[in-house]
Scaffold this motif. Structure first.
Motif, PDB file in Angstrom:
ATOM      1  N   MET A   1       0.811  -1.211   0.000  1.00 54.33           N
ATOM      2  CA  MET A   1       0.000   0.000   0.000  1.00 54.33           C
ATOM      3  C   MET A   1       0.850   1.270   0.000  1.00 54.33           C
ATOM      4  N   LEU A   2       1.947   1.258   0.747  1.00 56.65           N
ATOM      5  CA  LEU A   2       2.696   2.487   0.991  1.00 56.65           C
ATOM      6  C   LEU A   2       4.044   2.554   0.270  1.00 56.65           C
ATOM      7  N   GLY A   3       4.633   1.403  -0.041  1.00 56.32           N
ATOM      8  CA  GLY A   3       5.935   1.414  -0.702  1.00 56.32           C
ATOM      9  C   GLY A   3       7.041   1.988   0.171  1.00 56.32           C
ATOM     10  N   SER A   4       6.805   2.048   1.472  1.00 53.25           N
ATOM     11  CA  SER A   4       7.785   2.578   2.413  1.00 53.25           C
ATOM     12  C   SER A   4       7.919   1.595   3.558  1.00 53.25           C
ATOM     13  N   LEU A   5       9.132   1.150   3.812  1.00 51.24           N
ATOM     14  CA  LEU A   5       9.334   0.168   4.870  1.00 51.24           C
ATOM     15  C   LEU A   5       9.048   0.752   6.249  1.00 51.24           C
ATOM     16  N   SER A   6       9.507   1.977   6.492  1.00 45.79           N
ATOM     17  CA  SER A   6       9.286   2.581   7.807  1.00 45.79           C
ATOM     18  C   SER A   6       7.821   2.919   8.025  1.00 45.79           C
ATOM     19  N   GLU A   7       7.152   3.469   7.010  1.00 43.60           N
ATOM     20  CA  GLU A   7       5.736   3.798   7.154  1.00 43.60           C
ATOM     21  C   GLU A   7       4.890   2.542   7.286  1.00 43.60           C
ATOM     22  N   SER A   8       5.312   1.471   6.631  1.00 47.22           N
ATOM     23  CA  SER A   8       4.590   0.208   6.749  1.00 47.22           C
ATOM     24  C   SER A   8       4.643  -0.306   8.182  1.00 47.22           C
ATOM     25  N   GLU A   9       5.826  -0.255   8.777  1.00 50.86           N
ATOM     26  CA  GLU A   9       5.960  -0.684  10.165  1.00 50.86           C
ATOM     27  C   GLU A   9       5.111   0.185  11.086  1.00 50.86           C
ATOM     28  N   ASP A  10       5.098   1.505  10.819  1.00 51.98           N
ATOM     29  CA  ASP A  10       4.306   2.419  11.642  1.00 51.98           C
ATOM     30  C   ASP A  10       2.815   2.123  11.516  1.00 51.98           C
ATOM     31  N   ALA A  11       2.362   1.823  10.293  1.00 53.22           N
ATOM     32  CA  ALA A  11       0.939   1.536  10.074  1.00 53.22           C
ATOM     33  C   ALA A  11       0.518   0.280  10.819  1.00 53.22           C
ATOM     34  N   VAL A  12       1.357  -0.739  10.784  1.00 52.86           N
ATOM     35  CA  VAL A  12       1.034  -1.984  11.484  1.00 52.86           C
ATOM     36  C   VAL A  12       1.038  -1.755  12.992  1.00 52.86           C
ATOM     37  N   GLN A  13       1.985  -0.971  13.461  1.00 53.87           N
ATOM     38  CA  GLN A  13       2.026  -0.687  14.896  1.00 53.87           C
ATOM     39  C   GLN A  13       0.797   0.119  15.333  1.00 53.87           C
ATOM     40  N   GLU A  14       0.352   1.034  14.473  1.00 55.38           N
ATOM     41  CA  GLU A  14      -0.863   1.794  14.779  1.00 55.38           C
ATOM     42  C   GLU A  14      -2.071   0.871  14.853  1.00 55.38           C
ATOM     43  N   ALA A  15      -2.096  -0.165  14.019  1.00 53.53           N
ATOM     44  CA  ALA A  15      -3.191  -1.136  14.080  1.00 53.53           C
ATOM     45  C   ALA A  15      -3.193  -1.836  15.442  1.00 53.53           C
ATOM     46  N   TRP A  16      -2.000  -2.154  15.938  1.00 56.05           N
ATOM     47  CA  TRP A  16      -1.915  -2.778  17.263  1.00 56.05           C
ATOM     48  C   TRP A  16      -2.420  -1.821  18.351  1.00 56.05           C
ATOM     49  N   PHE A  17      -2.027  -0.550  18.258  1.00 63.89           N
ATOM     50  CA  PHE A  17      -2.484   0.422  19.253  1.00 63.89           C
ATOM     51  C   PHE A  17      -4.005   0.524  19.246  1.00 63.89           C
ATOM     52  N   ARG A  18      -4.586   0.556  18.061  1.00 66.44           N
ATOM     53  CA  ARG A  18      -6.046   0.659  17.964  1.00 66.44           C
ATOM     54  C   ARG A  18      -6.718  -0.576  18.546  1.00 66.44           C
ATOM     55  N   LEU A  19      -6.137  -1.718  18.289  1.00 62.31           N
ATOM     56  CA  LEU A  19      -6.703  -2.951  18.828  1.00 62.31           C
ATOM     57  C   LEU A  19      -6.593  -2.981  20.346  1.00 62.31           C
ATOM     58  N   SER A  20      -5.411  -2.670  20.869  1.00 62.80           N
ATOM     59  CA  SER A  20      -5.198  -2.769  22.310  1.00 62.80           C
ATOM     60  C   SER A  20      -6.010  -1.732  23.074  1.00 62.80           C
ATOM     61  N   ARG A  21      -6.234  -0.545  22.469  1.00 58.17           N
ATOM     62  CA  ARG A  21      -7.010   0.491  23.148  1.00 58.17           C
ATOM     63  C   ARG A  21      -8.471   0.115  23.302  1.00 58.17           C
ATOM     64  N   THR A  22      -8.966  -0.697  22.385  1.00 56.11           N
ATOM     65  CA  THR A  22     -10.388  -1.010  22.391  1.00 56.11           C
ATOM     66  C   THR A  22     -10.696  -2.423  22.890  1.00 56.11           C
ATOM     67  N   VAL A  23      -9.661  -3.100  23.389  1.00 56.79           N
ATOM     68  CA  VAL A  23      -9.845  -4.501  23.746  1.00 56.79           C
ATOM     69  C   VAL A  23     -10.486  -4.692  25.125  1.00 56.79           C
ATOM     70  N   ALA A  24     -10.414  -3.681  25.984  1.00 58.38           N
ATOM     71  CA  ALA A  24     -10.896  -3.848  27.361  1.00 58.38           C
ATOM     72  C   ALA A  24     -12.346  -4.312  27.372  1.00 58.38           C
ATOM     73  N   GLY A  25     -12.562  -5.449  27.953  1.00 61.30           N
ATOM     74  CA  GLY A  25     -13.907  -5.976  28.091  1.00 61.30           C
ATOM     75  C   GLY A  25     -14.512  -6.561  26.837  1.00 61.30           C
ATOM     76  N   SER A  26     -13.720  -6.588  25.714  1.00 60.57           N
ATOM     77  CA  SER A  26     -14.302  -7.071  24.466  1.00 60.57           C
ATOM     78  C   SER A  26     -14.189  -8.583  24.318  1.00 60.57           C
ATOM     79  N   GLY A  27     -13.198  -9.172  24.988  1.00 59.49           N
ATOM     80  CA  GLY A  27     -13.031 -10.622  24.893  1.00 59.49           C
ATOM     81  C   GLY A  27     -12.446 -11.089  23.594  1.00 59.49           C
ATOM     82  N   VAL A  28     -11.791 -10.175  22.843  1.00 57.26           N
ATOM     83  CA  VAL A  28     -11.235 -10.575  21.548  1.00 57.26           C
ATOM     84  C   VAL A  28     -10.221 -11.690  21.703  1.00 57.26           C
TER      85      VAL A  28
END
Length: 331
Positions: free
Chosen positions: A29-56
């Motif tokens: 999607m991005l053609g950038s190794l550093s931005e790709s890593e940042d995007a994936v890490q942001e996905a983790w942050f979004r997941l972990s922020r919303t996981v409380a009580g969700s039982g994922v």
């Protein structure tokens, strides 16, 4: 460790299982190794922020591993059965926002050089030694994504790129891509179709035999070392394209030239480093890195069709080459 802490650890472990695929999506999607890593890490942050009580962390994934749960881009993680699919569309959304931001900055800029950025910019390559494969990088390049294809993807509109990458490369259904691009499934299908036509019309069917491509690249290296203009011409397709990305847009040094005679005439770009060129793998295919004095000054990738070079992409931005973490060579 309390129950919440254990659930977070379990969720992190499940996320790591999906990280290689998510990195591959983001890179395309991005053609950038550093931005790709940042995007994936942001996905983790979004997941972990919303996981409380969700039982994922305790939920099992559905058997359909390619796509997200229906409407996954609009759901919280606690509502999905397929975490991998949900994460894929989340990463897609993050990348789409980044691409739109890039596009907006270029369109709003008064700097004319940024307006032509897409013509000369070469995405980040994945570079490995020819004798030592990196397992993580092999995963990133699974199913093959050549640098020439990434160059074409850079010309697509953000929504077209998302639809094409997610559907054609990762088999995500249009019903699941549509909410991300805020279009109907039918309109999303059209986005992918337009992108597919552009890709098929601009990306040559490269030589798949790595040994044959290596022969051509080694012949090119030999011809540049001897300054043999006729030998260079013999290796080039009449309509060959040379793209040079020096990172200096305003200087005019970054450029695109076409035609065998013109490209062969540019061999002086290689002559000064010809004696210090080394064969490497650039996105899985033979390429060359110039290392005079041990410092990387150029990195070239080649697209070979029927024994002829049809495209050469050269990164000659020293600061960028330092950031690419090139393999140790010449020792």
């Amino acid at each position: 460790m309390d129950e919440n802490g254990s659930a977070q650890v379990a969720l992190a472990a499940r996320f790591e299982e999906h990280r290689p695929r998510l990195n591959a999506v983001a890179y395309r999607m991005l053609g950038s190794l550093s931005e790709s890593e940042d995007a994936v890490q942001e996905a983790w942050f979004r997941l972990s922020r919303t996981v409380a009580g969700s039982g994922v962390g305790a939920e099992s994934e559905s058997e359909s591993g390619a796509g997200a749960a229906s409407g996954g881009a609009e759901q919280g993680p606690g509502q999905v059965q397929n975490l991998g699919g949900w994460l894929t569309t989340v990463v897609g959304r993050i990348c789409l926002d980044l691409l739109r931001s890039r596009q907006s900055r270029r369109e709003d800029s008064l700097d004319a050089s940024l307006q032509t950025f897409g013509e000369t910019h070469i995405p980040d390559p994945v570079v490995t030694r020819v004798d030592a494969a990196d397992p993580e990088q092999e995963v990133l390049l699974a199913d093959s994504v050549g640098l020439a294809l990434l160059v074409v993807l850079e010309t697509l509109a953000p929504a077209e790129r998302l639809a094409f990458v997610l559907h054609d490369m990762f088999a995500v259904p249009f019903d699941e891509i549509a909410p991300v691009v805020e279009r109907s499934p039918a309109a999303t299908r059209q986005l992918a179709s337009r992108a597919r036509r552009r890709v098929q019309g601009s990306t040559p069917a490269a030589e798949t035999d790595v040994a044959k491509q290596r022969e051509v690249v080694e012949a090119w290296m030999a011809a540049t070392r001897t300054g043999d203009f006729d030998a260079l011409l013999e290796l080039l397709d009449p309509d060959v394209v040379l793209r040079a990305d020096t990172g200096e847009l305003s200087s005019g040094l970054s450029k695109v030239v076409r035609g065998a005679a013109v490209v062969a005439g540019q061999a002086k770009m290689f002559a000064r480093v010809a004696a210090d060129q080394y064969l490497v793998l650039v996105n899985g295919l033979p390429g060359l890195v110039g290392l005079p004095g041990g410092e990387a000054v150029s990195l070239g990738s080649f697209t070979v069709v029927d024994g002829k070079i049809v495209e050469i992409n050269i990164i000659a931005d020293r600061e960028r080459l330092k950031r690419l973490n090139l393999p140790v060579l010449g020792g």
